[in-house]
Design a protein around this motif. Sequence first.
Motif, PDB file in Angstrom:
ATOM      1  N   GLU A 203      -8.502   2.819  -1.763  1.00 27.78           N
ATOM      2  CA  GLU A 203      -9.459   3.631  -1.137  1.00 27.78           C
ATOM      3  C   GLU A 203     -10.766   2.650  -1.087  1.00 27.78           C
ATOM      4  O   GLU A 203     -11.292   2.818  -0.311  1.00 27.78           O
ATOM      5  N   SER A 231      -3.350   0.396   7.163  1.00 29.22           N
ATOM      6  CA  SER A 231      -2.159   0.652   6.856  1.00 29.22           C
ATOM      7  C   SER A 231      -1.441  -0.449   5.983  1.00 29.22           C
ATOM      8  O   SER A 231      -0.656  -0.153   4.974  1.00 29.22           O
ATOM      9  N   LEU A 234      -2.135  -0.008   2.117  1.00 24.54           N
ATOM     10  CA  LEU A 234      -0.976   0.864   1.654  1.00 24.54           C
ATOM     11  C   LEU A 234       0.395   0.177   1.060  1.00 24.54           C
ATOM     12  O   LEU A 234       0.757   0.219   0.159  1.00 24.54           O
ATOM     13  N   ASP A 237      -0.263  -2.362  -1.652  1.00 23.70           N
ATOM     14  CA  ASP A 237      -0.372  -1.645  -2.744  1.00 23.70           C
ATOM     15  C   ASP A 237       0.873  -2.085  -3.755  1.00 23.70           C
ATOM     16  O   ASP A 237       0.691  -2.349  -4.968  1.00 23.70           O
TER      17      ASP A 237
END
Length: 370
Positions: A203, A231, A234, A237
């Motif tokens: 974030e 995107s 994510l 991650d």
Amino acid sequence: MMSASTSSQPRKPTVIITIGMAGAGKSTFVQRLNSHLHTVNSSRPPYILNLDPAVAHVPFEPNIDIRDTVDYKQVMKQYNLGPNGGILTALNLFTTKFDQVLELVEKRAETVDHIILDTPGQIEIFTWSASGAIITDAVASSFPTVVAYIIDTPRTTAPATFMSNMLYACGILYKTKLPFILVFNKTDVASHEFAIEWMQDFEAFQAALASHPGSRDADGEPTYMNSLMNSMSLVLDEFYKHLKAVGVSSMTGDGMQAFLDAVEESRDTYEKEYVPELGRARAAREKSLQNVKEASLSRFMRDLAVDRDKNPSATPNERWESEEENEDEDEDEDLDVDIIDQSEESWPGQYIDVTRMRRQDEQINWPRPG
Ligand SMILES: Nc1nc2c(ncn2[C@@H]2O[C@H](COP(=O)(O)OP(=O)(O)OP(=O)(O)O)[C@@H](O)[C@H]2O)c(=O)[nH]1
């Protein structure tokens, strides 16, 4: 300090393969690591290989230097290649001799704790070439090996550049499958804290992305690149969980011990994850070779049976020819198996004396022992 071993077998040295974009600071990093290791334990200095044939000056003295073996400018001339083709071909020629390099390294293995590889400035010449893969696989199947991916921190502060760099790192990680350390270099110019934050909290990365100029089009909508990177953050991650990240300054030496600690931890990962994976890959390769052998044997037996059915009268006459009968025949007919002896067949390297090629005024010093 690193040489302590609990088993009777001497502890193998750890190989550190330094990879990074041109100008990220690979050579400066290797130099700093070299001097740091000399300071930590001067009796066990690292063993260094320079694999960049085009580097004009290396700020450390490598034990093995590709430039002592292949002159990439000669390669460019002889094969009519541009600079990148010349570097790649020089690396290919060197790779044909890599078994000898490994032998030399293995001879020194008991007296060193670290073996450091400095790779060509153009990253893709090593990371996406057959030679790079052969060299990486060869060292990684002989020694615990880690990849140090050197990043130019001040040039990576923009979210899009950071993301591109991470995607590249991701590609190398999945290609080599080796333990991977992200080395944020040049922290004397810019701290790497932003990068650690973005890796730990997607974030925070998305917020940085949103506030970066150009993230919205004329109608105030997020641009395509912005949505894509959102995107991707994510997806990455998960990738970040497999990495270690350290900040260093190759200029001041800051962070070198943290890097060596990460190398030690990665060594464990190598033993626990890479070695079993290597064993599985070997077993799978042997199995598939066995399958191919069995399939061709059964095809041969089937064909033999068909021949017998078609021509039963020939069967009693089937026998090996006697040696006398063979002598009369044209010798070439016997040679239906195409086994090539590289030392007799012509191959590109024979046009270059890969054992003696250095600027004439310089002394040839490969291999160099210490
Ligand atoms: N301020 C600062 N500059 C650095 C640092 N590390 C390297 N540099 C500089 O960055 C530039 C590139 O460093 P190199 O070590 O030549 O980079 P490289 O990745 O080996 O580059 P190639 O030769 O293209 O492979 C040089 O001007 C170095 O002085 C660092 O930690 N801090």
